[in-house]
Design an enzyme around this catalytic site. Structure first.
Site, PDB file in Angstrom:
ATOM      1  N   HIS A 225       2.850 -13.744  -4.244  1.00  0.00           N
ATOM      2  CA  HIS A 225       2.762 -14.401  -5.566  1.00  0.00           C
ATOM      3  C   HIS A 225       1.589 -13.761  -6.311  1.00  0.00           C
ATOM      4  CE1 HIS A 225       3.196 -17.393  -8.596  1.00  0.00           C
ATOM      5  NE2 HIS A 225       2.730 -18.472  -7.980  1.00  0.00           N
ATOM      6  N   HIS A 265      11.244  -8.717  -8.104  1.00  0.00           N
ATOM      7  CA  HIS A 265      11.072 -10.080  -8.620  1.00  0.00           C
ATOM      8  C   HIS A 265      12.276 -10.920  -8.238  1.00  0.00           C
ATOM      9  CE1 HIS A 265      10.097 -13.389 -11.287  1.00  0.00           C
ATOM     10  NE2 HIS A 265       8.873 -12.898 -11.267  1.00  0.00           N
ATOM     11  N   ASP A 316       2.332  -8.134 -11.994  1.00  0.00           N
ATOM     12  CA  ASP A 316       1.112  -7.818 -11.253  1.00  0.00           C
ATOM     13  C   ASP A 316       0.806  -6.334 -11.182  1.00  0.00           C
ATOM     14  OD1 ASP A 316       0.319 -10.460 -10.471  1.00  0.00           O
ATOM     15  OD2 ASP A 316       2.163 -10.499  -9.301  1.00  0.00           O
TER      16      ASP A 316
HETATM   17  C1  LIG Z   1       8.531 -10.721  -5.459  1.00  0.00           C
HETATM   18  C2  LIG Z   1       9.264 -10.736  -4.125  1.00  0.00           C
HETATM   19  C3  LIG Z   1       8.473 -11.632  -3.153  1.00  0.00           C
HETATM   20  C4  LIG Z   1      10.647 -11.326  -4.360  1.00  0.00           C
HETATM   21  O1  LIG Z   1      11.207 -11.496  -3.129  1.00  0.00           O
HETATM   22  P1  LIG Z   1      12.720 -11.882  -2.862  1.00  0.00           P
HETATM   23  O2  LIG Z   1      13.376 -12.394  -4.076  1.00  0.00           O
HETATM   24  O3  LIG Z   1      12.707 -12.763  -1.671  1.00  0.00           O
HETATM   25  O4  LIG Z   1      13.395 -10.470  -2.599  1.00  0.00           O
HETATM   26  P2  LIG Z   1      13.825  -9.935  -1.183  1.00  0.00           P
HETATM   27  O5  LIG Z   1      12.657 -10.063  -0.249  1.00  0.00           O
HETATM   28  O6  LIG Z   1      15.070 -10.630  -0.786  1.00  0.00           O
HETATM   29  O7  LIG Z   1      14.086  -8.409  -1.501  1.00  0.00           O
HETATM   30  C5  LIG Z   1      15.358  -7.846  -1.768  1.00  0.00           C
HETATM   31  C6  LIG Z   1      15.362  -6.412  -1.268  1.00  0.00           C
HETATM   32  O8  LIG Z   1      14.455  -5.630  -2.038  1.00  0.00           O
HETATM   33  C7  LIG Z   1      13.436  -5.094  -1.203  1.00  0.00           C
HETATM   34  N1  LIG Z   1      12.159  -5.266  -1.903  1.00  0.00           N
HETATM   35  C8  LIG Z   1      11.837  -6.283  -2.735  1.00  0.00           C
HETATM   36  N2  LIG Z   1      10.594  -6.098  -3.203  1.00  0.00           N
HETATM   37  C9  LIG Z   1      10.143  -4.961  -2.653  1.00  0.00           C
HETATM   38  C10 LIG Z   1       8.948  -4.250  -2.758  1.00  0.00           C
HETATM   39  N3  LIG Z   1       7.953  -4.717  -3.537  1.00  0.00           N
HETATM   40  N4  LIG Z   1       8.800  -3.114  -2.069  1.00  0.00           N
HETATM   41  C11 LIG Z   1       9.794  -2.652  -1.298  1.00  0.00           C
HETATM   42  N5  LIG Z   1      10.968  -3.276  -1.161  1.00  0.00           N
HETATM   43  C12 LIG Z   1      11.140  -4.419  -1.812  1.00  0.00           C
HETATM   44  C13 LIG Z   1      13.448  -5.939   0.062  1.00  0.00           C
HETATM   45  O9  LIG Z   1      12.958  -5.244   1.168  1.00  0.00           O
HETATM   46  C14 LIG Z   1      14.905  -6.271   0.175  1.00  0.00           C
HETATM   47  O10 LIG Z   1      15.578  -5.151   0.679  1.00  0.00           O
HETATM   48  P3  LIG Z   1      16.660  -5.313   1.846  1.00  0.00           P
HETATM   49  O11 LIG Z   1      17.727  -6.180   1.242  1.00  0.00           O
HETATM   50  O12 LIG Z   1      17.069  -3.917   2.123  1.00  0.00           O
HETATM   51  O13 LIG Z   1      15.924  -5.982   2.974  1.00  0.00           O
HETATM   52  C15 LIG Z   1       9.388  -9.309  -3.543  1.00  0.00           C
HETATM   53  O14 LIG Z   1      10.015  -8.469  -4.494  1.00  0.00           O
HETATM   54  C16 LIG Z   1       8.063  -8.732  -3.107  1.00  0.00           C
HETATM   55  O15 LIG Z   1       7.633  -8.943  -1.959  1.00  0.00           O
HETATM   56  N6  LIG Z   1       7.357  -7.998  -4.030  1.00  0.00           N
HETATM   57  C17 LIG Z   1       6.046  -7.510  -3.736  1.00  0.00           C
HETATM   58  C18 LIG Z   1       5.018  -8.624  -3.965  1.00  0.00           C
HETATM   59  C19 LIG Z   1       4.838  -8.903  -5.445  1.00  0.00           C
HETATM   60  O16 LIG Z   1       4.692  -7.998  -6.251  1.00  0.00           O
HETATM   61  N7  LIG Z   1       4.790 -10.203  -5.769  1.00  0.00           N
HETATM   62  C20 LIG Z   1       4.549 -10.631  -7.143  1.00  0.00           C
HETATM   63  C21 LIG Z   1       5.793 -11.143  -7.789  1.00  0.00           C
HETATM   64  S1  LIG Z   1       5.537 -11.461  -9.510  1.00  0.00           S
END
Ligand SMILES: CC(C)(COP(=O)(O)OP(=O)(O)OC[C@H]1O[C@@H](n2cnc3c(N)ncnc32)[C@H](O)[C@@H]1OP(=O)(O)O)[C@@H](O)C(=O)NCCC(=O)NCCS
Length: 380
Positions: A225, A265, A316
């Site tokens: 987050h 996201h 972010d």
């Molecule tokens: C924001 C976030 C938590 C959303 O998570 P989510 O909706 O649960 O998305 P998922 O974890 O299901 O990701 C979907 C796919 O994209 C990939 N993915 C998502 N964000 C990624 C990232 N930042 N880097 C690499 N791969 C990523 C996941 O590995 C997953 O791939 P897979 O299906 O092959 O396993 C996630 O994108 C993330 O961890 N981002 C980095 C942290 C971040 O920037 N957070 C701030 C958000 S405003």
């Protein structure tokens, strides 16, 4: 199980609509974000953080007089009890600013004149007070941990300018004030994100505003987050330390199945509209300060991740280089997020309490089947 609308909730509650709200509109397919229906782009171009607070708390744009009055109230509330300064002085100098913020905000309730009240008017007062106080706490703890004098607030300055004054000990340039003001507008609210949900769940028990905001701050800290902005900059630092090429560095992270902070996201499937502004700010601030390195790293990484992982930068990613160029320390990035998001959190708490019902979902039970026999200790 009877009385359930769904027996199996998607992991992470993805796509679940958990409340009604009139505060924030998001269209994740079109990349739209609007507060009370007004596009974030218009607000970033034309509004101020103070006016955005009014919009979030009162549901509409203020008249000139109403804006003046709220601006006066926010400035007037730039006050912390002496015990709050003592508390900040008593924590370890190496304590994480986000942990300090969580603890100190909890302690603010002891000195709040409306502490015992939980009605609409009292919560509006608390929203205004907390917005002023959180900015002071974030700035003051940074001075305290660096053994510098705490800076007195200047009630004639805007929220953004006063924060930078209290943080850096000098009045900010107009460019820096404007950049922070826009960043505060962009981070002010984001519908039912994790920390806002935490705030609403806490408020819905008829606990109190300070408890709800303390829950939200603890939630914002996590790297999935609000903590992601700090994680982004740690990557830039690691790139510098190792002398790596930014693209090679993130490529290696992906090869190790690591996530790249600042990308992806849950709701946006296109560009996060906040990233559009922050990218431009990061570029402009970098150019005007002669420090373009962080922007260049960001741009190279963004291009690579977009092309290879089809992931967009989120709020972010470019806030990291923007904040650093404004002279903000890396472990203060997430607290600065809270300096803004307090406006949205408090608006949601007020909305929740205006039409409250306890938030208490169910879990799909996956444990040992019932009835599972109790075996006395001596028989195990
Ligand atoms: C924001 C976030 C938590 C959303 O998570 P989510 O909706 O649960 O998305 P998922 O974890 O299901 O990701 C979907 C796919 O994209 C990939 N993915 C998502 N964000 C990624 C990232 N930042 N880097 C690499 N791969 C990523 C996941 O590995 C997953 O791939 P897979 O299906 O092959 O396993 C996630 O994108 C993330 O961890 N981002 C980095 C942290 C971040 O920037 N957070 C701030 C958000 S405003």
């Amino acid at each position: 199980m009877s009385g359930l609308t769904t027996a199996h909730a998607p992991k992470g509650l993805e796509g679940v609509v958990a409340t009604t709200s009139s505060i924030c509109f998001i269209d994740g397919e079109q990349g739209v974000l609007a507060y009370r229906g007004i596009s974030i782009h218009e607000l970033a171009d034309q509004s101020s953080f103070e006016e955005t607070c009014y919009l979030l708390w009162y549901g509409r744009l203020p008249t000139r007089g109403e804006l003046k009055e709220l601006t006066r109230r926010l400035a007037e509330e730039r006050h912390l009890d002496a015990s709050i300064y003592q508390l900040m002085q008593s924590v370890p100098k190496n304590a994480l600013p986000m942990d300090v913020l969580r603890t100190v905000v909890s302690a603010l309730s002891f000195y709040d004149p409306d502490e015992k009240k939980n009605d609409h008017e009292a919560n509006l007062h608390k929203a205004i007070r907390l917005t002023s106080q959180i900015a002071m706490i974030v700035a003051s703890f940074d001075r305290i941990r660096k053994s510098k004098e705490v800076v007195e607030p200047d009630r004639s300055l805007s929220h953004a300018a006063n924060f930078l004054l209290m943080l850096n000990g000098e009045r900010p340039s107009q460019t820096a004030e404007k950049a922070l003001d826009i960043a505060l507008i962009l981070h002010a609210d984001h519908e039912l994100n994790a920390s806002t949900f935490a705030a609403r769940v806490t408020a819905a028990t008829l606990s109190d505003m300070h408890s709800a905001i303390t829950s939200a701050i603890g939630c914002l800290k996590g790297p999935l987050h609000g903590g992601a902005n700090e994680a982004v900059f740690h990557i830039f630092e690691a790139i510098d330390r190792s002398g790596s090429d930014p693209v090679a560095y993130v490529k290696a992270m992906l090869a190790e199945k690591k996530r790249i902070p600042g990308f992806g996201h849950r709701v946006y499937h296109t560009e996060d509209p906040r990233a559009t502004h922050l990218r431009q700010m990061s570029r402009d601030l970098g150019r005007s300060s002669g420090q373009t390195k962080w922007f260049e790293y960001s741009q190279a990484i963004e291009e690579f991740i977009k092309a290879n992982k089809k992931l967009n930068a989120n709020v972010d990613f470019y806030s990291a280089s923007t904040y650093r160029t404004l002279g903000i320390d890396v472990d203060q990035f997430t607290p600065v997020f809270a300096v803004s998001r307090i406006s949205g959190w408090t608006a949601h708490v007020i909305e929740q309490l205006n039409d409250n019902r306890l938030i208490r979902p169910r879990a799909e039970y996956t444990g040992a089947s019932y009835p599972n026999r109790y075996i006395p200790l001596e028989a195990r």
